[in-house]
Write a protein that holds these residues in place. Structure first.
Motif, short mmCIF file in Angstrom:
data_model
loop_
_atom_site.label_atom_id
_atom_site.label_comp_id
_atom_site.label_asym_id
_atom_site.label_seq_id
_atom_site.Cartn_x
_atom_site.Cartn_y
_atom_site.Cartn_z
N ASP A 377 -0.20 1.40 6.32
CA ASP A 377 -1.32 0.44 6.25
C ASP A 377 -1.37 -0.24 4.88
N LYS A 378 -1.14 0.55 3.84
CA LYS A 378 -1.23 0.00 2.48
C LYS A 378 -0.09 -0.99 2.21
N ILE A 379 1.13 -0.63 2.62
CA ILE A 379 2.25 -1.51 2.31
C ILE A 379 2.16 -2.81 3.12
N TYR A 380 1.45 -2.75 4.26
CA TYR A 380 1.24 -3.98 5.04
C TYR A 380 0.35 -4.95 4.24
N ILE A 381 -0.70 -4.41 3.62
CA ILE A 381 -1.58 -5.24 2.78
C ILE A 381 -0.79 -5.78 1.59
N ASP A 382 0.06 -4.95 0.99
CA ASP A 382 0.87 -5.37 -0.15
C ASP A 382 1.82 -6.50 0.25
N LYS A 383 2.31 -6.43 1.50
CA LYS A 383 3.20 -7.51 1.96
C LYS A 383 2.42 -8.82 2.12
N LEU A 384 1.20 -8.71 2.68
CA LEU A 384 0.37 -9.91 2.84
C LEU A 384 0.03 -10.52 1.49
N ASP A 385 -0.18 -9.64 0.47
CA ASP A 385 -0.51 -10.13 -0.87
C ASP A 385 0.74 -10.47 -1.68
N GLU A 386 1.90 -10.38 -1.02
CA GLU A 386 3.19 -10.71 -1.64
C GLU A 386 3.51 -9.83 -2.85
N VAL A 388 5.03 -6.88 -2.33
CA VAL A 388 6.38 -6.42 -1.94
C VAL A 388 6.99 -7.46 -1.03
N THR A 389 8.32 -7.47 -0.95
CA THR A 389 9.03 -8.42 -0.09
C THR A 389 8.99 -7.94 1.36
N SER A 390 9.22 -8.87 2.27
CA SER A 390 9.26 -8.52 3.70
C SER A 390 10.39 -7.54 4.00
N LYS A 391 11.51 -7.73 3.29
CA LYS A 391 12.65 -6.84 3.49
C LYS A 391 12.31 -5.41 3.10
N PHE A 392 11.66 -5.26 1.93
CA PHE A 392 11.28 -3.93 1.46
C PHE A 392 10.21 -3.32 2.38
#
Length: 488
Positions: A377-386, A388-392
């Motif tokens: 759940d957390k890394i999904y938010i981090d992806k939305l906030d850019e 982390v990269t989509s690949k990571f």
């Protein structure tokens, strides 16, 4: 008080599920400390797919033989100590006091009948003898064969592998490239008509073909290879031809050519040997030799002493009479209807620790699952906030979901273990109730399977049978009732 400690782990799966040797040792040593035991010797067995057997268990048996002053044995629980009834009998001979720590059970010669009975049930569950009686094991292997997977040791030219099919681990066979060319050449040499079995055997040995145990190949092995359809893609299992999923070493045309050549030699068809279902079950009550069997007048089957030590005078018995008398032995296993309710309660109480352990493991695994879900759940938010990269994001999400899948499988195993252990004990009792009717319904091979389960030994003398029952069937054979052996 001096004591011996025994620990065992039998598979990587058990190692992962909390049965590890260090976990067992920690439990047993803490128990020894609290109960003033001095551990004088530790025996530990670690079994793997490549290394079976219990070397240290056998060494422990020798230790007890040499050290008659040491009569205390500490072990985690029943299925860590026994693999079969031979283990059970071997340990019983030493008049030990056995502490099964996780089951909170202490067993000795002075233990009451009900304790020995419950313990016997546990030994049955540890060995899973119920599978033999219900033929579940055979059904599973037959199902595997129907799916196209050879359910046994790989034949020469192949080796066993483990495949992951739709998330399910399947043991299969794969071509052994270091040997397969020899197998193919064997078929080609025999098919061309210029080589006999002896010459082909010599060729195979010169090329380095060896048995699974590393021995030289015999002519009979070559004959078996040339007759085996597994090499063109099919295989026989329990008399049935199954279509295999493995890669063939030869073509079906080459296989049929070889069979045709066998036919051209006008070899007499193999005489179908009669299967004597009860050979090896009995011993002579007079001289102790084995009881063997033979057909007389091409239809009557008799069982008689081999007279290996000389004629002893014991009389033979017709198979139909033997079946009837063996049935009488089965029918002696009686259990009072009221006892089943009591045993259900006793088993339930006896396995509270087992249930608590599995529930605790489920709780820990669920916590691990929830922790991974929070990460996802957390890394999904981090992806939305850019951040982390989509690949990571994709890489880590796939990794954590894979871990979650493994955790869910482990949780399911613990939940099943929580129920199955109790249900299996009851099923053994239920089967004991209808054992005789099951015996009557089975064919001779099925009757023999039942007899193998309940009898440790049986002698024949002048047409009469003298059985020694396996535990706990020895108690049931006495027709025990609740009033006879109920504790208290």
């Amino acid at each position: 008080m001096k004591a011996v400690l025994y620990a065992r782990v039998s598979s990587k799966e058990q190692e992962e599920e909390g049965y590890s040797v260090p976990a067992q040792l920690k439990l047993l040593k803490e128990y020894a400390r609290k109960n003033n035991f001095k551990i004088v010797q530790e025996f530990i067995d670690v079994e793997t797919a490549k290394r079976a057997g219990r070397t240290n268990f056998n060494q422990m048996i020798e230790f007890f033989q040499l050290n008659k002053d040491i009569r205390f044995l500490l072990c985690e629980k029943t299925d860590r100590l026994y693999r079969n009834f031979k283990d059970y009998v071997n340990l019983e001979e030493f008049n030990l006091t056995i502490h099964l720590v996780k089951e909170n059970e202490i067993l000795s010669k002075e233990s009451k009948s009900h304790q020995k009975f419950i313990h016997g049930i546990k030994v049955l569950m540890a060995k899973n003898y119920i599978d033999n009686l219900s033929e579940e094991t055979k059904k599973g292997m037959l199902q595997k064969a129907h799916e196209g997977y050879y359910p046994s040791f790989a034949p020469l030219g192949y080796f066993n592998v483990e495949k992951n099919i739709n998330g399910r681990k399947i043991k299969a066979i794969s071509i052994d490239k270091s040997r397969s060319y020899i197998i193919k050449k064997i078929f080609e040499l025999y098919a061309n008509g210029n080589h006999n079995l002896q010459q082909i055997t010599e060729y195979a040995n010169q090329e380095g073909l060896r048995s699974r145990k590393g021995y030289k190949i015999y002519k009979s092995t070559i004959h078996k290879i040339l007759r085996d359809p597994i090499y063109y893609g099919n295989f026989t299992w329990r008399g049935e031809l199954c279509k295999g999923n493995h890669h063939p070493i030869i073509s079906k045309e080459l296989f049929e050519l070889v069979q045709e050549r066998f036919g051209n030699y006008n070899r007499p068809k193999q005489i179908k040997k009669h299967k004597f279902a009860f050979t090896g079950l009995l011993t002579c009550g007079i001289c102790g030799c084995a009881i063997t069997s033979e057909i007389k007048k091409e239809k009557y089957i008799y069982y008689h002493c081999t007279s290996y030590k000389g004629k002893c005078g014991n009389t033979a018995i017709r198979e139909e009479n033997l079946i009837q008398k063996l049935g009488e032995l089965v029918n002696k296993i009686q259990i009072d209807n009221n006892i089943i309710d009591w045993v259900r309660e006793a088993l339930n109480l006896n396995h509270q620790d087992e249930k608590e352990y599995h529930n605790h493991q489920c709780k820990l695994l669920q916590e691990q699952y929830d922790k991974l879900q929070r990460r996802i759940d957390k890394i999904y938010i981090d992806k939305l906030d850019e951040i982390v990269t989509s690949k990571f994001y994709q890489k880590m999400t796939n990794q954590w979901k894979e871990e979650q899948d493994k955790i869910l499988k482990q949780i399911e195993k613990h939940k099943k273990a929580n129920v199955n252990y109790f249900e299996m004990g009851i099923k053994i009792l239920e089967l004991s109730k209808k054992l005789y009717s099951t015996y009557l319904e089975r064919n001779n091979e099925g009757k023999r399977e039942i007899l193998n389960i309940i009898l440790s030994n049986c002698s024949l003398n002048a047409g009469n049978l003298y059985p020694i029952y396996r535990k706990p069937f020895d108690l049931l054979a006495k027709g025990l009732t609740r009033s006879v052996w109920l504790p208290g």
